[in-house]
Design a protein around this motif. Structure first.
Motif, PDB file in Angstrom:
ATOM      1  N   SER A 122     -43.708 -45.769 122.715  1.00 38.75           N
ATOM      2  CA  SER A 122     -44.732 -44.608 122.352  1.00 38.75           C
ATOM      3  C   SER A 122     -44.179 -44.026 120.750  1.00 38.75           C
ATOM      4  O   SER A 122     -43.209 -43.985 120.532  1.00 38.75           O
ATOM      5  N   ASP A 123     -45.187 -43.859 120.279  1.00 35.12           N
ATOM      6  CA  ASP A 123     -45.440 -43.124 119.073  1.00 35.12           C
ATOM      7  C   ASP A 123     -45.916 -41.605 119.164  1.00 35.12           C
ATOM      8  O   ASP A 123     -47.209 -41.809 119.530  1.00 35.12           O
ATOM      9  N   VAL A 124     -45.533 -40.641 118.671  1.00 37.05           N
ATOM     10  CA  VAL A 124     -46.196 -39.356 118.604  1.00 37.05           C
ATOM     11  C   VAL A 124     -46.103 -38.802 117.340  1.00 37.05           C
ATOM     12  O   VAL A 124     -44.852 -38.669 116.790  1.00 37.05           O
ATOM     13  N   ASP A 125     -47.004 -38.254 116.678  1.00 39.45           N
ATOM     14  CA  ASP A 125     -46.985 -37.630 115.461  1.00 39.45           C
ATOM     15  C   ASP A 125     -47.334 -36.102 115.656  1.00 39.45           C
ATOM     16  O   ASP A 125     -48.460 -35.737 116.525  1.00 39.45           O
ATOM     17  N   ILE A 126     -46.337 -35.214 115.119  1.00 37.86           N
ATOM     18  CA  ILE A 126     -46.511 -33.615 115.520  1.00 37.86           C
ATOM     19  C   ILE A 126     -46.793 -33.344 114.016  1.00 37.86           C
ATOM     20  O   ILE A 126     -45.912 -33.245 113.279  1.00 37.86           O
ATOM     21  N   PRO A 127     -47.777 -32.683 113.806  1.00 36.96           N
ATOM     22  CA  PRO A 127     -48.153 -31.870 112.318  1.00 36.96           C
ATOM     23  C   PRO A 127     -47.110 -30.835 112.426  1.00 36.96           C
ATOM     24  O   PRO A 127     -47.057 -29.961 113.349  1.00 36.96           O
TER      25      PRO A 127
END
Length: 151
Positions: A122-127
């Motif tokens: 999994s890859d998660v991008d958090i602004p």
């Protein structure tokens, strides 16, 4: 020829600055008992052992905006399982002193949440909106207290 030398000097300066930031980031993380440090300009991920497994964290798209700095925290799950929904804390501020004897100043923090992933790895991008400091003033970002979301 002169243009090529100038281009090479610029590239070497950038690499030298990046090397210093990587060395500082590694030194901070070696001493850290709470979370993982990411330094703008290091352009290098760091690993965090958390309650949801080992996570590789990195900063991307760091840029100035009207409120300070915006960036994206990229979180990569190191296991073959999708990441559960989770929350964590991001702190940011400036560092005074050396990596041997330093003090965090002008520290701010905020909570963040991430939805569950369906794919693995999994890859998660958090602004992130890191208010109060420009990218040039921003000394560190520290991620800690990663916890699975309450069911």
């Amino acid at each position: 020829m002169k243009q090529s030398v100038n281009t090479l000097n610029t590239a070497m300066d950038k690499l030298n600055k990046e090397t210093v930031k990587i060395t500082q980031q590694n030194a901070l993380n070696a001493k850290s008992t709470s979370g993982v440090y990411l330094l703008p300009g290091a352009n290098t991920p760091a690993l965090l052992n958390s309650q949801i497994g080992t996570l590789k964290m990195s900063l991307v798209n760091v840029a100035a905006n009207a409120d300070g700095t915006r960036a994206t925290l990229r979180i990569h799950g190191e296991s073959n399982d999708p990441l559960p929904a989770f929350s964590g804390t991001v702190e940011w501020g400036q560092i005074q002193g050396t990596t041997e004897s330093y003090q965090e100043v002008n520290v701010k923090n905020q909570l963040f949440t991430a939805p569950a992933s369906v794919l693995a790895p999994s890859d998660v991008d958090i602004p992130l909106q890191l208010s109060g400091l420009t990218p040039e003033q921003l000394g560190f970002i520290r991620i800690h207290d990663i916890q699975p979301a309450a069911q």
